[in-house]
Scaffold this motif. Structure first.
Motif, PDB file in Angstrom:
ATOM      1  N   GLN A  38       0.825  -1.213   0.000  1.00 50.12           N
ATOM      2  CA  GLN A  38       0.000   0.000   0.000  1.00 50.12           C
ATOM      3  C   GLN A  38       0.856   1.258   0.000  1.00 50.12           C
ATOM      4  N   ARG A  40       3.579   1.333  -1.570  1.00 45.80           N
ATOM      5  CA  ARG A  40       4.160   1.257  -2.909  1.00 45.80           C
ATOM      6  C   ARG A  40       5.691   1.320  -2.842  1.00 45.80           C
ATOM      7  N   TRP A  67       0.973  -9.773  -6.459  1.00 45.52           N
ATOM      8  CA  TRP A  67       0.755  -8.347  -6.676  1.00 45.52           C
ATOM      9  C   TRP A  67       1.852  -7.708  -7.518  1.00 45.52           C
ATOM     10  N   GLN A 127      -1.595  -3.611  -7.563  1.00 48.74           N
ATOM     11  CA  GLN A 127      -2.660  -3.121  -6.693  1.00 48.74           C
ATOM     12  C   GLN A 127      -2.841  -4.106  -5.551  1.00 48.74           C
TER      13      GLN A 127
END
Length: 260
Positions: A38, A40, A67, A127
């Motif tokens: 999250q 990143r 992911w 994501q």
């Protein structure tokens, strides 16, 4: 070129860590992995927490592979959990997902070398799926005392004062801070996961700190229960260590967590 950044806990991730390579003292499970994705980050190295039952300690590697984020774990026996600097300095890689292996990360490699290899990863474009976000569970209640299962310690609130928590988090002080043992909450008792008991008892150091607060505490063994899974720690967990207050209350290594 991304920077290599160390953190003692995934709860310390901030926006400024986006696109950097992180070495984090948290266990390699879904919660810390989710928070890294999250944020990143470009790539991440976590602690394998003794791997343990159902390989729960490295379960985040597969999620991050799906992911599109390269990730690895160090062997919990090689460096202190909740100590990112120590992990970077002397950690040895035990497991890596396919994306990390493609960049040259392998078991037996020094964490420093693995982190440098992960700097060649492309920026994260995936994501993260938050459906497996750590949760709270009411496990039992008797005589007005509730037993709350917390998949991760940050879910604890002031309302937990006077109650028992069974947490999927490891039993190590974050950054060595005694206040992180109970986050300032006057618990009735607490059970943590021992994460394989790493160097310097780093994954069980909350227990003597709890003695200082007069709180009974114990850890369940990595072999008996899944880390980051409070219900497994409660239902499957076998005590590996018990603090002085906990022993005075009748706790002992080898006892099922439910009995304690």
């Amino acid at each position: 070129m991304p920077k290599i950044v160390t953190l003692d806990s995934a709860t310390h991730l901030k926006d400024e860590h986006t696109d950097q390579v992180l070495v984090i003292g948290s266990q390699g499970t879904i919660g810390p992995s989710l928070w890294a994705a999250q944020t990143r980050v470009r790539a991440v190295i976590l602690n394998d927490a003794g791997v343990g039952l159902d390989e729960a300690g490295i379960s985040g590697l597969g999620y991050l592979q799906d992911w599109g984020l390269p990730a690895a774990c160090i062997d919990t026996r090689s460096a202190r959990i909740s100590d990112g600097d120590d992990m970077l300095a002397r950690g040895i890689i035990s497991h890596a997902n396919a994306l990390a292996r493609a960049l040259g990360v392998s078991a037996g490699q020094a964490c420093q070398d693995a982190a440098k290899a992960l700097c060649d990863a492309p920026p994260f474009q995936g994501q993260a799926d938050a459906s497996d976000e750590p949760k709270r569970h009411l496990l039992a209640e008797a005589n007005g005392i509730k037993v709350w299962g917390l998949d991760t310690m940050p879910l604890m609130t002031d309302d937990d004062a006077g109650h028992i928590i069974v947490t999927g988090s490891h039993g190590g002080l974050v950054g060595g801070d005694p206040a992180s043992a109970n986050r300032g909450v006057a618990l009735y008792a607490a059970i943590y996961h021992d994460a394989g008991i790493g160097p310097d008892d780093s994954s069980t150091s909350r227990l003597p700190a709890l003695d200082g607060f007069g709180i009974a505490g114990a850890t369940v063994s990595a072999a008996s229960s899944r880390i980051s899974d409070a219900r497994s720690c409660y239902q499957d967990g076998i005590l590996s260590l018990v603090n002085d207050v906990g022993r005075a209350a009748g706790g002992a290594p080898g006892m099922p967590a439910t009995e304690f």
